[in-house]
Structures are given as structure tokens and as C-alpha cells.
Design a protein around this motif. Structure first.
Motif, short mmCIF file in Angstrom:
data_model
loop_
_atom_site.label_atom_id
_atom_site.label_comp_id
_atom_site.label_asym_id
_atom_site.label_seq_id
_atom_site.Cartn_x
_atom_site.Cartn_y
_atom_site.Cartn_z
N GLN A 95 -0.96 -2.23 -2.82
CA GLN A 95 -1.80 -2.71 -3.92
C GLN A 95 -2.18 -1.57 -4.86
O GLN A 95 -2.26 -1.76 -6.07
CB GLN A 95 -3.06 -3.36 -3.37
N ALA A 96 -2.41 -0.39 -4.31
CA ALA A 96 -2.77 0.74 -5.17
C ALA A 96 -1.59 1.18 -6.03
O ALA A 96 -1.75 1.54 -7.20
CB ALA A 96 -3.25 1.91 -4.32
N VAL A 97 -0.40 1.14 -5.46
CA VAL A 97 0.78 1.56 -6.20
C VAL A 97 1.14 0.56 -7.29
O VAL A 97 1.45 0.94 -8.41
CB VAL A 97 1.98 1.77 -5.22
N THR A 98 1.10 -0.71 -6.96
CA THR A 98 1.50 -1.73 -7.93
C THR A 98 0.34 -2.23 -8.78
O THR A 98 0.56 -2.98 -9.73
CB THR A 98 2.12 -2.94 -7.21
N GLN A 99 -0.86 -1.86 -8.46
CA GLN A 99 -2.08 -2.29 -9.14
C GLN A 99 -2.22 -3.82 -9.15
O GLN A 99 -2.69 -4.42 -10.12
CB GLN A 99 -2.13 -1.73 -10.56
N ILE A 100 -1.79 -4.43 -8.08
CA ILE A 100 -1.99 -5.86 -7.87
C ILE A 100 -3.18 -6.00 -6.92
O ILE A 100 -3.12 -5.55 -5.79
CB ILE A 100 -0.75 -6.53 -7.25
N HIS A 101 -4.25 -6.60 -7.38
CA HIS A 101 -5.46 -6.72 -6.56
C HIS A 101 -5.75 -8.19 -6.30
O HIS A 101 -6.71 -8.76 -6.81
CB HIS A 101 -6.64 -6.02 -7.23
#
Length: 89
Positions: free
Chosen positions: A39-45
Motif C-alpha cells: 500500500q505504501a509503494v502503490t499509494q492505494i489505501h
């Protein structure tokens, strides 16, 4: 029944609880860490992205280690119940 015996039974129960819960907690922790990094790498939260993989991992661990967990718990309860006559008398 002496206080020392009560503490020994309690200590054994807590160590059994820790032993049985470690596989599930370890796998769920590892999956949660991997999902958090993703999630941190893809910025999908997305909340379900964090919850569903951990739930699936816990179910898989219970399916694999469940018989061992149940056998260990039943053995502990059996030993505890069988020791009642010697503790009382």
C-alpha cells in the motif's frame, strides 16, 4: 491446593496459549506487513485491501494448524482434569 500449584497451572496455561496463538499471529503479522508495504509503494489505501488478505491467511493457518492446536488444547485439558483428584486429596 497450594498457591504454588495454582501459579504453576496458570503459567502452564499461559505458555500453552502463547504456543498455540503464535502460528496465527506470526502469519497475520507477516501478511499485514507485506500488505502495508504494498500500500505504501502503490499509494492505494483501501481498507479491504488490508483486511481481506489477513483474514484469508488466518483461515489458511487455522486449516493447516487447526488439528495440532485442537489436539494440544485437548491434551492440556485432559491432563488438568485428570490431576484434580491428586490436587484435592
Amino acid at each position: 491446593m497450594t498457591p504454588q500449584l495454582v501459579l504453576t497451572i496458570g503459567r502452564d496455561a499461559l505458555s500453552l496459549l502463547l504456543t498455540i496463538s503464535m502460528p496465527v499471529l506470526g502469519v497475520v503479522l507477516a501478511v499485514g506487513l507485506l500488505v502495508s508495504i504494498f500500500q505504501a509503494v502503490t499509494q492505494i489505501h483501501e481498507a479491504t485491501l488490508a483486511f481481506v488478505p489477513k483474514l484469508v491467511a488466518a483461515v489458511v493457518v487455522f486449516a493447516i494448524a487447526g488439528p495440532w492446536m485442537l489436539e494440544t488444547l485437548v491434551d492440556f485439558i485432559r491432563r488438568t482434569l485428570e490431576s484434580i483428584p491428586s490436587v484435592i486429596g
